[in-house]
Design a protein around this motif. Sequence first.
Motif, PDB file in Angstrom:
ATOM      1  N   VAL A 102       2.419   9.431  -4.582  1.00 46.27           N
ATOM      2  CA  VAL A 102       2.390   8.223  -4.815  1.00 46.27           C
ATOM      3  C   VAL A 102       3.027   7.543  -5.965  1.00 46.27           C
ATOM      4  O   VAL A 102       3.520   6.376  -6.062  1.00 46.27           O
ATOM      5  N   HIS A 149      -9.003   8.864  -1.072  1.00 44.80           N
ATOM      6  CA  HIS A 149      -8.288  10.267  -1.003  1.00 44.80           C
ATOM      7  C   HIS A 149      -8.814  11.116   0.125  1.00 44.80           C
ATOM      8  O   HIS A 149     -10.258  10.759   0.215  1.00 44.80           O
ATOM      9  N   TYR A 154      -8.207   4.818  -6.236  1.00 42.62           N
ATOM     10  CA  TYR A 154      -7.565   5.214  -4.985  1.00 42.62           C
ATOM     11  C   TYR A 154      -8.576   5.808  -4.011  1.00 42.62           C
ATOM     12  O   TYR A 154      -9.504   6.701  -4.476  1.00 42.62           O
ATOM     13  N   THR A 206       0.897  -1.126  -0.128  1.00 44.18           N
ATOM     14  CA  THR A 206       0.014  -0.072  -0.090  1.00 44.18           C
ATOM     15  C   THR A 206       0.837   1.190  -0.032  1.00 44.18           C
ATOM     16  O   THR A 206       1.988   1.163   0.644  1.00 44.18           O
ATOM     17  N   ALA A 218      -3.177   4.182  -2.081  1.00 43.14           N
ATOM     18  CA  ALA A 218      -3.007   3.493  -3.257  1.00 43.14           C
ATOM     19  C   ALA A 218      -2.552   1.877  -2.747  1.00 43.14           C
ATOM     20  O   ALA A 218      -1.774   1.961  -2.612  1.00 43.14           O
ATOM     21  N   ILE A 230      -7.002  10.125  -9.787  1.00 41.78           N
ATOM     22  CA  ILE A 230      -7.224   9.262  -8.557  1.00 41.78           C
ATOM     23  C   ILE A 230      -8.381   8.275  -8.803  1.00 41.78           C
ATOM     24  O   ILE A 230      -8.518   7.168  -8.345  1.00 41.78           O
ATOM     25  N   ALA A 237      -7.828   5.776 -11.232  1.00 35.43           N
ATOM     26  CA  ALA A 237      -6.841   4.444 -10.473  1.00 35.43           C
ATOM     27  C   ALA A 237      -7.553   4.022  -9.455  1.00 35.43           C
ATOM     28  O   ALA A 237      -6.937   2.646  -9.109  1.00 35.43           O
ATOM     29  N   ALA A 293       2.677   1.982  -8.619  1.00 36.13           N
ATOM     30  CA  ALA A 293       1.646   3.068  -9.180  1.00 36.13           C
ATOM     31  C   ALA A 293       1.588   2.781 -10.846  1.00 36.13           C
ATOM     32  O   ALA A 293       2.565   2.602 -11.316  1.00 36.13           O
TER      33      ALA A 293
END
Length: 419
Positions: A148, A132, A130, A2, A95, A125, A128, A100
């Motif tokens: 990241v 946040h 993720y 992570t 993430a 973000i 992907a 990445a």
Amino acid sequence: MTLIGLDDTDSRERGMCTTYLAVRIAERVRAAGGAVERLVLARLNPAIEHKTRGNAALCVHTDLAADDSFAIAHEAVDALAATDDPRTHPGIVVAPGDKAPVSVVGFSRRAVRERLSLDEAEGCIESAGYRHSGWGNSRGVIGALAAVGAWGAFDDPTYEHISYREAQRRGTPREVDFDSLVAAADWGYPAAWDTVDRGEGAMVCVPHAPGPILHGVRGDDPRTVKAVAERIESEPVERVGLFVTNQGTDAHLRDGTIGTCTDGHAYRLDGRVSNPPATRRGGHVFFELERNRTLRCAAFEPTKRFRERVRSLRAGDALTVCGEVSDGTLKLEKFAVRDLVTTERVVPSCPDCGCSMESAGRGQGYRCRDCETSAPGKVERPVERDLEIGWYEVPPCARRHIAKPLVRGGFDAPTHPER
Ligand code: ATP
């Protein structure tokens, strides 16, 4: 794996530091049973004006599950970040996954050289997948996402070993023994660089701003920076952190031309000195560089003895200059002399009496009335230069975090490192 990215937790007055928050998050991760593989310290675009100091963004790489990591990071920002300062806008991005994706690594590369928007960060973000979170206007999410992707974007990793102060001492003068610091710096050089500035007698690795850092030793390998830090005698060290970084790499510079360079970016540019250096009020030195167009270049007073090098330039010298362009002026970080003017055309001297001749009239050369000698025109005379072909740089006390010290090598001409 992570990746926990974080940024903008710091305040100019309160003196937090995002590196410190990353170390505290790493401790909480370990306490929750996770392992910490590395701490990443990414320096982003130094031209971003809302940075607190060095535009750092941080990432903790761990094997703890993403949900647990998010909870720890959120709690740590709530507890430790300077969220009561209206200019502090923290962001975290968490993430899952070892690496990445290309889009995030690309975002990170661009964050070092360009200005990016929160909208773009949030779009990236979302694609992907993720998690946040943002505080204030959430601007820190930009840097957190760049953190990241940073590990995948580093071409030339360097290291910093940071030692932190005990809480009750923060805000008071730092107690660091100068002699032991100089001896440690000598011991570690050149694998550890910018620890001290010998010319200025300055402890470069000891910050002046309020905050938890006692000193940060930078260099090419993790063992050396740790060993140098351990040789420095000082007040007690509360905790330490080892970071892998893009400091000292010139990652911010792009190849450009004088004709196309624009404000807010940092470049490597070629040209010839068209207007010789002049020292202005405050001790700042300016000259003009030309290739199709002209560009003002500056060595400001804080660059200290570097200004002597700049003052030695003459019209006609061919250079490569490096630095950030703002308000149409390139702020010099380093330059390479590619070609030096070694002769100048001067009024001839009389071969009999040695005095300077005078003009015999337009297009009629020169003469000496007394000796009745003459010469057809100006003559070439060698000039003494105290510069050589190769790279010159600002001293360690004036180095930007991301700028590459010459002692690290890999330059395309001989180097004249400052230490
Ligand atoms: P700190 O110790 O708090 O990290 P700092 O000097 O690194 O201090 P910040 O307070 O983090 O500076 O301020 C930088 C802000 O600029 C952050 O909100 C970050 O998200 C944002 N930022 C960084 N790089 C870029 C970029 N390339 N484009 C747009 N915004 C950026």
